[in-house]
Design a protein around this motif. Structure first.
Motif, PDB file in Angstrom:
ATOM      1  N   MET A   1       0.853  -1.486  -0.133  1.00  0.00           N
ATOM      2  CA  MET A   1       0.343  -0.069   0.044  1.00  0.00           C
ATOM      3  C   MET A   1       0.504   1.166   0.138  1.00  0.00           C
ATOM      4  SD  MET A   1      -3.282   1.273  -0.081  1.00  0.00           S
ATOM      5  CE  MET A   1      -3.799  -0.384   1.034  1.00  0.00           C
ATOM      6  N   PRO A   2       0.927   2.267  -0.744  1.00  0.00           N
ATOM      7  CA  PRO A   2       2.037   3.519  -0.478  1.00  0.00           C
ATOM      8  C   PRO A   2       1.307   4.196  -0.365  1.00  0.00           C
ATOM      9  CG  PRO A   2       0.341   3.736  -2.237  1.00  0.00           C
ATOM     10  CD  PRO A   2      -0.811   1.526  -1.997  1.00  0.00           C
ATOM     11  N   ASP A   3       2.024   4.848   0.785  1.00  0.00           N
ATOM     12  CA  ASP A   3       1.987   6.430   1.784  1.00  0.00           C
ATOM     13  C   ASP A   3       1.140   7.515   0.762  1.00  0.00           C
ATOM     14  OD1 ASP A   3       2.064   8.828   3.420  1.00  0.00           O
ATOM     15  OD2 ASP A   3       4.028   7.753   3.963  1.00  0.00           O
ATOM     16  N   ARG A  85     -13.906  -0.772  -9.229  1.00  0.00           N
ATOM     17  CA  ARG A  85     -13.250  -1.191  -9.029  1.00  0.00           C
ATOM     18  C   ARG A  85     -13.776  -3.109  -8.827  1.00  0.00           C
ATOM     19  NH1 ARG A  85     -11.542  -3.895  -3.563  1.00  0.00           N
ATOM     20  NH2 ARG A  85     -13.698  -2.311  -2.811  1.00  0.00           N
ATOM     21  N   VAL A  86     -12.450  -3.822  -9.977  1.00  0.00           N
ATOM     22  CA  VAL A  86     -13.009  -5.038 -10.420  1.00  0.00           C
ATOM     23  C   VAL A  86     -11.934  -5.798 -10.292  1.00  0.00           C
ATOM     24  CG1 VAL A  86     -13.304  -6.004 -12.589  1.00  0.00           C
ATOM     25  CG2 VAL A  86     -13.788  -3.620 -12.086  1.00  0.00           C
ATOM     26  N   ALA A  87     -11.977  -6.784  -9.042  1.00  0.00           N
ATOM     27  CA  ALA A  87     -11.085  -7.247  -8.829  1.00  0.00           C
ATOM     28  C   ALA A  87     -10.756  -9.163  -9.123  1.00  0.00           C
ATOM     29  CB  ALA A  87     -11.973  -8.184  -7.281  1.00  0.00           C
ATOM     30  N   ASP A  88     -11.387  -8.932 -10.808  1.00  0.00           N
ATOM     31  CA  ASP A  88     -11.509  -9.862 -12.024  1.00  0.00           C
ATOM     32  C   ASP A  88     -12.138  -9.535 -13.527  1.00  0.00           C
ATOM     33  OD1 ASP A  88     -10.914 -11.988 -13.747  1.00  0.00           O
ATOM     34  OD2 ASP A  88     -12.155 -13.501 -12.563  1.00  0.00           O
ATOM     35  N   VAL A  89     -11.147  -9.060 -13.878  1.00  0.00           N
ATOM     36  CA  VAL A  89     -11.562  -8.046 -15.252  1.00  0.00           C
ATOM     37  C   VAL A  89     -12.611  -9.270 -16.117  1.00  0.00           C
ATOM     38  CG1 VAL A  89     -10.139  -6.678 -15.234  1.00  0.00           C
ATOM     39  CG2 VAL A  89      -9.184  -8.600 -16.297  1.00  0.00           C
ATOM     40  N   PHE A 131      -6.671  -4.207  -5.713  1.00  0.00           N
ATOM     41  CA  PHE A 131      -7.215  -3.336  -4.986  1.00  0.00           C
ATOM     42  C   PHE A 131      -8.262  -2.943  -4.091  1.00  0.00           C
ATOM     43  CE2 PHE A 131      -6.118  -2.623  -9.977  1.00  0.00           C
ATOM     44  CZ  PHE A 131      -5.004  -1.875  -9.350  1.00  0.00           C
ATOM     45  N   THR A 132      -8.081  -1.633  -3.414  1.00  0.00           N
ATOM     46  CA  THR A 132      -8.607  -1.390  -2.049  1.00  0.00           C
ATOM     47  C   THR A 132     -10.027  -0.327  -2.203  1.00  0.00           C
ATOM     48  OG1 THR A 132      -7.062  -0.354  -0.531  1.00  0.00           O
ATOM     49  CG2 THR A 132      -6.722  -2.978  -0.574  1.00  0.00           C
ATOM     50  N   ASP A 133     -10.949  -0.598  -1.105  1.00  0.00           N
ATOM     51  CA  ASP A 133     -11.440   0.940  -1.007  1.00  0.00           C
ATOM     52  C   ASP A 133     -10.687   1.854  -0.634  1.00  0.00           C
ATOM     53  OD1 ASP A 133     -13.821  -0.525  -1.759  1.00  0.00           O
ATOM     54  OD2 ASP A 133     -14.760  -0.748   0.300  1.00  0.00           O
ATOM     55  N   GLU A 134      -9.635   1.885   0.142  1.00  0.00           N
ATOM     56  CA  GLU A 134      -8.646   2.827   0.741  1.00  0.00           C
ATOM     57  C   GLU A 134      -8.098   3.778  -0.784  1.00  0.00           C
ATOM     58  OE1 GLU A 134      -5.538   4.219   3.614  1.00  0.00           O
ATOM     59  OE2 GLU A 134      -5.607   1.804   3.304  1.00  0.00           O
ATOM     60  N   ALA A 136      -9.335   3.346  -3.470  1.00  0.00           N
ATOM     61  CA  ALA A 136     -10.118   4.146  -4.524  1.00  0.00           C
ATOM     62  C   ALA A 136     -10.438   5.538  -3.959  1.00  0.00           C
ATOM     63  CB  ALA A 136     -11.141   3.232  -4.724  1.00  0.00           C
ATOM     64  N   HIS A 137     -10.781   5.602  -2.551  1.00  0.00           N
ATOM     65  CA  HIS A 137     -11.138   6.667  -1.788  1.00  0.00           C
ATOM     66  C   HIS A 137      -9.769   7.809  -1.938  1.00  0.00           C
ATOM     67  CE1 HIS A 137     -12.674   8.928   1.515  1.00  0.00           C
ATOM     68  NE2 HIS A 137     -11.459   9.493   1.880  1.00  0.00           N
ATOM     69  N   ARG A 138      -8.524   7.049  -1.590  1.00  0.00           N
ATOM     70  CA  ARG A 138      -6.946   8.090  -1.569  1.00  0.00           C
ATOM     71  C   ARG A 138      -6.819   8.371  -2.862  1.00  0.00           C
ATOM     72  NH1 ARG A 138      -4.513   8.254   3.191  1.00  0.00           N
ATOM     73  NH2 ARG A 138      -3.773  10.167   2.386  1.00  0.00           N
ATOM     74  N   LEU A 139      -7.148   7.837  -3.284  1.00  0.00           N
ATOM     75  CA  LEU A 139      -7.010   8.244  -5.482  1.00  0.00           C
ATOM     76  C   LEU A 139      -7.244   9.254  -5.780  1.00  0.00           C
ATOM     77  CD1 LEU A 139      -5.397   5.267  -6.583  1.00  0.00           C
ATOM     78  CD2 LEU A 139      -3.955   7.200  -6.131  1.00  0.00           C
ATOM     79  N   GLN A 140      -8.759   9.070  -5.361  1.00  0.00           N
ATOM     80  CA  GLN A 140     -10.071  10.450  -5.512  1.00  0.00           C
ATOM     81  C   GLN A 140      -9.752  11.446  -4.829  1.00  0.00           C
ATOM     82  OE1 GLN A 140     -13.889   9.570  -7.861  1.00  0.00           O
ATOM     83  NE2 GLN A 140     -12.700  11.771  -7.599  1.00  0.00           N
ATOM     84  N   GLU A 141      -8.867  11.866  -3.957  1.00  0.00           N
ATOM     85  CA  GLU A 141      -8.918  12.970  -3.026  1.00  0.00           C
ATOM     86  C   GLU A 141      -8.028  13.911  -3.918  1.00  0.00           C
ATOM     87  OE1 GLU A 141      -7.685  11.383   0.567  1.00  0.00           O
ATOM     88  OE2 GLU A 141     -10.189  11.296   1.808  1.00  0.00           O
ATOM     89  N   ILE A 142      -6.898  12.740  -3.904  1.00  0.00           N
ATOM     90  CA  ILE A 142      -5.986  13.538  -5.160  1.00  0.00           C
ATOM     91  C   ILE A 142      -6.330  13.867  -6.124  1.00  0.00           C
ATOM     92  CG2 ILE A 142      -3.728  12.725  -6.080  1.00  0.00           C
ATOM     93  CD1 ILE A 142      -2.476  10.960  -3.669  1.00  0.00           C
ATOM     94  N   LEU A 143      -6.987  13.380  -7.074  1.00  0.00           N
ATOM     95  CA  LEU A 143      -7.202  13.814  -8.516  1.00  0.00           C
ATOM     96  C   LEU A 143      -8.398  14.858  -7.686  1.00  0.00           C
ATOM     97  CD1 LEU A 143      -8.616  10.705  -9.764  1.00  0.00           C
ATOM     98  CD2 LEU A 143      -6.641  11.990 -10.646  1.00  0.00           C
ATOM     99  N   ASP A 144      -9.323  14.971  -6.951  1.00  0.00           N
ATOM    100  CA  ASP A 144     -10.102  15.892  -7.408  1.00  0.00           C
ATOM    101  C   ASP A 144      -9.260  17.149  -6.731  1.00  0.00           C
ATOM    102  OD1 ASP A 144     -12.423  13.824  -7.497  1.00  0.00           O
ATOM    103  OD2 ASP A 144     -13.038  14.375  -5.321  1.00  0.00           O
ATOM    104  N   GLU A 145      -8.281  16.655  -5.267  1.00  0.00           N
ATOM    105  CA  GLU A 145      -8.112  18.635  -5.148  1.00  0.00           C
ATOM    106  C   GLU A 145      -6.450  19.197  -6.646  1.00  0.00           C
ATOM    107  OE1 GLU A 145      -3.518  19.467  -2.630  1.00  0.00           O
ATOM    108  OE2 GLU A 145      -5.012  17.387  -2.219  1.00  0.00           O
ATOM    109  N   CYS A 146      -6.062  17.724  -6.923  1.00  0.00           N
ATOM    110  CA  CYS A 146      -5.047  18.322  -8.545  1.00  0.00           C
ATOM    111  C   CYS A 146      -5.992  19.089  -9.195  1.00  0.00           C
ATOM    112  CB  CYS A 146      -4.856  16.865  -8.924  1.00  0.00           C
ATOM    113  SG  CYS A 146      -3.402  17.398  -9.738  1.00  0.00           S
TER     114      CYS A 146
END
Length: 150
Positions: A1-3, A85-89, A131-134, A136-146
């Motif tokens: 998991m990234p920081d 968020r697709v666990a198995d494409v 991929f986890t819910d975290e 998705a949530h944290r990357l969405q925050e980064i996109l919204d800010e950027c």
């Protein structure tokens, strides 16, 4: 998991004052891709015409050049404006196999000022259920800010 706190701070510093959407996408694709070994392909598909996504800045092997909103995981994210968020494409109806190694996928709509859909951030992994819910949530925050979502 990234920081994610460190990733967000790094992206904030690199993109401060930048308003060009392609420059922002290029910087985010690079930084996000390098943040985690699970991320096998990281990039943006841009809205370039009604109901149509075209490849934008990315890191990894070649991506699909165009994706209609009606097809695939990226199309579903653009069409519904909902995170996919697709666990198995292989189990996703209408999945577009841009790379045969992809096992799971996370696609997040990118929305700018005025609620304008700019495109989607697509992250593929060669691992199932990567991929986890975290994520998705944290990357969405980064996109919204950027992208200065209202």
């Amino acid at each position: 998991m990234p920081d994610y706190d460190a990733l967000a701070a790094r992206i904030r510093a690199l993109t401060h004052g930048e308003t060009d959407e392609v420059a922002l996408m290029a910087t985010l694709a690079c930084e996000i891709h390098q943040a985690d070994a699970r991320f096998d392909w990281t990039g943006f598909y841009r809205v370039t015409a009604p109901e149509l996504l075209k490849i934008g800045p990315y890191q990894g092997g070649h991506g699909c050049l165009t994706i209609p909103f009606a097809r695939g995981v990226c199309g579903a994210a653009a069409r519904t404006r909902q995170i996919q968020r697709v666990a198995d494409v292989e189990a996703f109806p209408g999945h577009i196999a841009c790379a045969s190694s992809t096992r799971s996928e996370l696609v997040i709509p990118v929305v700018g000022p005025g609620d304008r859909l700019l495109g989607v951030l697509d992250i593929d992994s060669d691992r199932p259920a990567a991929f986890t819910d975290e994520d998705a949530h944290r990357l969405q925050e980064i996109l919204d800010e950027c992208f200065a979502r209202d």
